[in-house]
Design an enzyme around this catalytic site. Structure first.
Site, PDB file in Angstrom:
ATOM      1  N   GLY A  18     -19.997 -35.625   5.798  1.00  0.00           N
ATOM      2  CA  GLY A  18     -18.809 -36.212   5.154  1.00  0.00           C
ATOM      3  C   GLY A  18     -18.635 -37.181   3.973  1.00  0.00           C
ATOM      4  O   GLY A  18     -20.078 -37.720   3.810  1.00  0.00           O
ATOM      5  N   ASP A 134      -6.817 -49.892  11.303  1.00  0.00           N
ATOM      6  CA  ASP A 134      -6.802 -48.772  10.679  1.00  0.00           C
ATOM      7  C   ASP A 134      -7.038 -47.456  12.012  1.00  0.00           C
ATOM      8  O   ASP A 134      -7.785 -46.442  11.669  1.00  0.00           O
ATOM      9  CB  ASP A 134      -7.813 -48.403   9.623  1.00  0.00           C
ATOM     10  CG  ASP A 134      -7.496 -47.172   8.787  1.00  0.00           C
ATOM     11  OD1 ASP A 134      -6.408 -46.877   8.691  1.00  0.00           O
ATOM     12  OD2 ASP A 134      -8.359 -46.627   8.224  1.00  0.00           O
TER      13      ASP A 134
END
Length: 685
Positions: A18, A134
């Site tokens: 990714g 986050d």
């Protein structure tokens, strides 16, 4: 970074997993420990950015402090040739965002299980005073067995740090960000709890609560709008489960759960029948005046002057203005009379109470004061003020009453007793806590029975292991040597199922690429050699060791022999030898006359190299070179070796040729051939 590149001489790149905002993640093979790992590499355009490097280093520092089975482990942190990288535990699965998309609707019990694992990881971070900041489904990984792992602590902060950004800019993903973070305020544990509430909302509904055309519009909704009801989306969701969402996502952090453990405990019982009739959670109204609509005050700030004018009017009669308004209604006499009766009744009741106290005092008796819930010292003062004495004090553990506060008294509160009577107290010593140890390596069933006798809830997750036999504990989600409350703590263990056994299939007739794909799937390590064969065409498997249907352990080695084709008389002269090639380093100032060449997208890695320093240029630009080789066993259409050099480098190219065969090689840089030899023979040694 291309397939086959070996990072720092240890991690061989397999494929790209990714791309992120500042780093790319690759699947790699640890050539020393023989295991698959994930390599996170800071992107080239951020390598000279001090803020990006600091965040990258911070992620490594934060994650290495944490030891929890639901947090992705960090194996290695290093920098080589200007490339900063992290080596992490590889999770074979998908992120929670995709998992929700693939599996929605998710059963409520599974939702609870997923959140319980996430909360375990976040709780571990909070115990180390680390705020993730986050939390979102994209940072939560789910493996093939449904096991949860949290990653990406790149913007986490220690709870003792100032977590406001210097520019008051928003840090984190807007769909999961708490109102206080949106306003640029300090992020706390309650900020992570808000994000957990949004994740729970998405697990139950398959979508985020707020969407918009811009990040600003979404931020405004998080700050001002109430979270939509999950029961409006699915009325079958228990009210107790919706209450967890509502409390976790309250706008005021003080209205949320005080800890992640409290959120997990509440969610864990949300499907119990005992909570079937629970009422909807309503956020406490701490500031009622702020919630009222704008209204007109009944009189102006000059009310004192108006009162004085009323007094003058009572003495002198109505003013001219009042005389001119004959329609003004007289005061409501019935209301005044009713008010007078109520005041008289209250006054009479007070008289009766005073009289009762006087009678009790006169008769030498008093009443035991209300002292439950008060501190021990405060209870003693109240008892003495009531002309009573403090008797025996006993301590008892309690989950409902805080430590050093009164649970009960004897005689009971509001009981009429003689003066100077001794009042015995039962004082809370706090929740009962049990010291837990390190159970790694012990038999799970024995440990489970012992802890359940203490009152703990115990859960188990299975995982293969080559270190511990089946039934032995691999990991635990709590720290050894701490005292825990059995009534509120669920202990989770990862238990070994033993090492996975692989029954080999018959590889005969397969191509090399088919063998590699099979080996990757079964997690075994193949090695290749070449032999002549009249039974198999060139490039096909002739034999293997261990053979078909034999059993090896996961991670074991399998030797595979590939066919060179049928042996001819000319091939009796097959000979192995090395050709020494020096690859010149080319910097920005270098000039050369390259030959035309081509590059191939397919990458195959084999062989070995021996590097010698020839010269050291002044520039520090890396050269990525590809070597192509053609001999008796290798095809010129595939890459033989990929290298990164920063100086003139010598390599030894292994050739196998018959007496009449001619070999070739070429070295390619930036799509241009810089070295070539099309006439390699046995005499080239």
């Amino acid at each position: 970074m291309n397939k086959g590149y070996v990072l720092n001489g240890r991690y061989e790149i397999i494929s790209r997993l990714g791309e992120g905002g500042m780093a790319d993640v690759y699947l790699a093979e640890d050539l020393i420990l023989k295991r698959k790992v994930a390599v996170k590499l800071l992107r080239l355009d951020f390598r000279d950015n001090p803020k990006a490097k600091k965040r990258f280093q911070h992620e490594a520092m934060a994650a290495t402090q944490l030891d929890n089975p639901h947090i992705v482990g960090i194996y290695d942190v290093d920098e080589v040739e200007g490339m900063q990288y992290l080596v992490m535990e590889y999770i074979d699965g998908e992120d929670l965002k995709k998992y929700i998309s693939d599996h929605f609707p998710i059963p409520y019990a599974e939702v609870v299980n997923i959140m319980e694992q996430i909360c375990s990881a976040v709780s571990e971070a909070h115990r180390h005073h680390i705020i993730h900041r986050d939390l979102k489904p994209q940072n939560i990984l789910v493996d093939q067995n449904g096991y949860i792992k949290i990653t990406d602590f790149g913007i986490s902060r220690a709870g003792t740090e100032d977590t406001m950004t210097q520019t008051r800019s928003i840090i984190g993903s807007i769909h999961y960000l708490s109102p206080e973070q949106i306003k640029g305020e300090m992020a706390t544990q309650q900020s992570d709890i808000y994000s957990l509430g949004i994740i729970l909302y998405e697990l139950l509904t398959g979508k985020v609560p707020f969407t918009g055309d811009t990040a600003v519009s979404i931020a405004i909704k998080h700050s001002q709008q109430a979270i939509p009801s999950v029961r409006d989306f699915d009325p079958r969701i228990p009210q107790a489960m919706e209450n967890v969402v509502l409390k976790a996502t309250a706008k005021d952090p003080n209205d949320r759960y005080p800890t992640v453990e409290r959120l997990a405990d509440d969610l864990n019982t949300s499907l119990d029948r005992s909570r079937a009739n629970e009422s909807k959670f309503v956020v406490p109204n701490h500031h009622p005046d702020l919630n009222e609509a704008t209204r007109v005050m009944p009189f102006s700030p000059l009310s004192d002057e108006k009162a004085a004018a009323d007094q003058v009017e009572k003495r002198t009669g109505p003013t001219n203005a009042a005389t001119k308004n004959p329609k003004k209604k007289p005061p409501d006499r019935k209301k005044k009379r009713r008010r007078r009766i109520i005041i008289t009744a209250i006054f009479g009741l007070l008289v009766l109470v005073v009289a009762f106290i006087l009678i009790a005092t006169a008769s030498g008796k008093t009443v035991v004061p209300v002292i439950s819930g008060t501190t021990e010292n405060e209870a003693s003062r109240k008892i003495q003020a009531a002309d009573l004495q403090v008797g025996k004090i006993r301590y008892h553990s309690s989950d409902q009453v805080d430590r050093n506060r009164v649970i009960s008294s004897n005689p009971k509160e509001n009981t009429k007793v003689k003066k100077n009577t001794k009042i015995s107290l039962v004082v809370s010593s706090g929740p009962r806590k049990v010291l837990v140890g390190n159970y790694v390596g012990q038999n799970y069933q024995t440990v489970r029975q012992k802890l359940e006798r203490e009152g703990f809830k115990v859960k188990k997750r299975n995982a293969p292991s080559g270190t511990f036999n089946a039934g032995r504990i691999l990991q635990q989600d709590f720290r050894a040597g701490t005292k825990l409350n059995p009534a509120k703590q669920t202990l989770t263990f990862v238990v070994s199922t033993g090492i996975k056994q692989i029954t080999l299939k018959d590889l005969t007739g397969m191509t090399k690429s088919q063998v590699v794909n099979y080996a990757n799937k079964e997690e075994i390590n193949p090695t290749f050699d070449y032999v002549y064969s009249n039974d198999q065409p060139k490039g096909r498997v002739v034999r293997q060791s261990p053979g078909a249907n034999e059993v090896i352990q996961q991670g074991g080695n399998v030797a595979v022999w590939l066919s060179r084709g049928a042996k001819t008389k000319q091939q009796d002269t097959l000979k192995s030898f090395n050709v020494r090639v020096t690859i010149p380093y080319l910097n920005d100032q270098s000039s050369s006359t390259p030959l035309a060449g081509s590059n191939s997208s397919e990458t195959t890695v084999s062989g070995s190299s021996d590097a010698d320093t020839q010269s050291t240029p002044t520039a520090n630009t890396e050269n990525v070179v590809f070597i192509y080789l053609k001999d008796h066993d290798h095809d010129f259409s595939t890459i033989y070796k990929q290298m990164v050099i920063t100086k003139d480098t010598t390599v030894m190219l292994p050739f196998k040729l018959t007496k009449n065969e001619v070999g070739r090689y070429k070295v390619v840089r930036d799509g241009k051939t810089i070295l070539r030899d099309n006439n390699v023979t046995q005499n080239s040694q």
